[in-house]
Design a protein around this motif. Sequence first.
Motif, PDB file in Angstrom:
ATOM      1  N   THR A 187      76.524  68.665 -60.194  1.00  0.00           N
ATOM      2  CA  THR A 187      75.884  69.733 -59.997  1.00  0.00           C
ATOM      3  C   THR A 187      76.253  69.966 -58.270  1.00  0.00           C
ATOM      4  OG1 THR A 187      73.898  68.393 -59.418  1.00  0.00           O
ATOM      5  CG2 THR A 187      74.131  69.767 -61.575  1.00  0.00           C
ATOM      6  N   ARG A 222      74.901  72.632 -54.873  1.00  0.00           N
ATOM      7  CA  ARG A 222      74.234  73.236 -53.974  1.00  0.00           C
ATOM      8  C   ARG A 222      74.339  74.644 -54.045  1.00  0.00           C
ATOM      9  NH1 ARG A 222      73.264  71.441 -48.231  1.00  0.00           N
ATOM     10  NH2 ARG A 222      75.652  71.594 -48.369  1.00  0.00           N
ATOM     11  N   HIS A 239      74.042  78.013 -59.312  1.00  0.00           N
ATOM     12  CA  HIS A 239      72.828  78.581 -59.776  1.00  0.00           C
ATOM     13  C   HIS A 239      71.812  77.496 -60.068  1.00  0.00           C
ATOM     14  CE1 HIS A 239      69.624  81.018 -61.412  1.00  0.00           C
ATOM     15  NE2 HIS A 239      70.252  82.456 -60.907  1.00  0.00           N
ATOM     16  N   ALA A 240      70.451  77.593 -59.807  1.00  0.00           N
ATOM     17  CA  ALA A 240      69.567  76.536 -60.101  1.00  0.00           C
ATOM     18  C   ALA A 240      69.524  76.561 -61.420  1.00  0.00           C
ATOM     19  CB  ALA A 240      68.129  76.886 -59.601  1.00  0.00           C
ATOM     20  N   ASP A 241      69.540  77.596 -62.272  1.00  0.00           N
ATOM     21  CA  ASP A 241      69.278  77.306 -63.711  1.00  0.00           C
ATOM     22  C   ASP A 241      70.377  76.804 -64.406  1.00  0.00           C
ATOM     23  OD1 ASP A 241      67.002  78.641 -63.592  1.00  0.00           O
ATOM     24  OD2 ASP A 241      67.448  80.486 -64.083  1.00  0.00           O
ATOM     25  N   TYR A 242      71.657  76.807 -63.856  1.00  0.00           N
ATOM     26  CA  TYR A 242      72.679  75.954 -64.519  1.00  0.00           C
ATOM     27  C   TYR A 242      72.281  74.299 -64.674  1.00  0.00           C
ATOM     28  CZ  TYR A 242      77.186  73.362 -64.422  1.00  0.00           C
ATOM     29  OH  TYR A 242      78.330  72.418 -64.488  1.00  0.00           O
ATOM     30  N   GLN A 243      71.644  73.772 -63.508  1.00  0.00           N
ATOM     31  CA  GLN A 243      71.342  72.395 -63.491  1.00  0.00           C
ATOM     32  C   GLN A 243      70.258  72.253 -64.326  1.00  0.00           C
ATOM     33  OE1 GLN A 243      70.502  70.300 -59.862  1.00  0.00           O
ATOM     34  NE2 GLN A 243      69.365  68.836 -60.680  1.00  0.00           N
ATOM     35  N   ARG A 244      69.395  73.082 -65.012  1.00  0.00           N
ATOM     36  CA  ARG A 244      68.098  73.076 -65.736  1.00  0.00           C
ATOM     37  C   ARG A 244      68.566  73.599 -67.154  1.00  0.00           C
ATOM     38  NH1 ARG A 244      64.119  76.878 -67.548  1.00  0.00           N
ATOM     39  NH2 ARG A 244      65.295  78.662 -66.574  1.00  0.00           N
TER      40      ARG A 244
END
Length: 218
Positions: free
Chosen positions: A148, A150, A153-158
């Motif tokens: 991952t 920074r 997009h944060a939703d990629y990690q989720r």
Amino acid sequence: MPDHTPRAMVQEPYGFLSYGRNPESPESYEPPDELLVRFRGRLSRHLRELTDLRAGIDAVYLDKEIPVGSAWKDVLKDRLARCQVLVPALSPRLFSSKWCALEWECFERRQQLQRDRGTFIRDAIVPVLWAPLRPDEIPPPYSEVQYTHRDFHADYQRLGLLGLYGLGRHTTANGIAFQLAQTIARVAVMARLEPCDPGLFDDLFDSMNGSAGEEHDA
């Protein structure tokens, strides 16, 4: 100081997409791994746009394209010996696949060869978070490589790319594909991984006890 200038002749293909195959599903008319195939197409297109890769050359290799009747083990060994970046699509099926483990081991052996020569700069591995996975669900050696970033997009990690596509978040998923293409292109130039003799992998392939024409999955 490491030399990060582009090489006059690059290895081809840029990426080797390692993935755990999904089985055929009687409930669906869609071919298995169809979403992954579409992702590979988008990733390849971006790499062509971002690099000077020649026409007619694989940007991202996928083993579904091995011609019927070919010596598929030789084809796989050749691609693993020449690709610039290994791109494992992280998922439970990847982790349980003996063939994916073999592909990783082949690539690591090739990197070790460059370490022994004293010319190793960095790992030439760019994982793709395909399935939604917690960090504790990713086993070694895959967990030892950054998957991952920074800027993603944060939703990629989720959710992973599979989750983004499944929820109709195509714009976000396509943006991630572009960022991954940028990362692959950058890592290829930085790592400068040299090609090797495909015979370096002979003993690893021989240990699989597979026969010609057999599907190479877990």
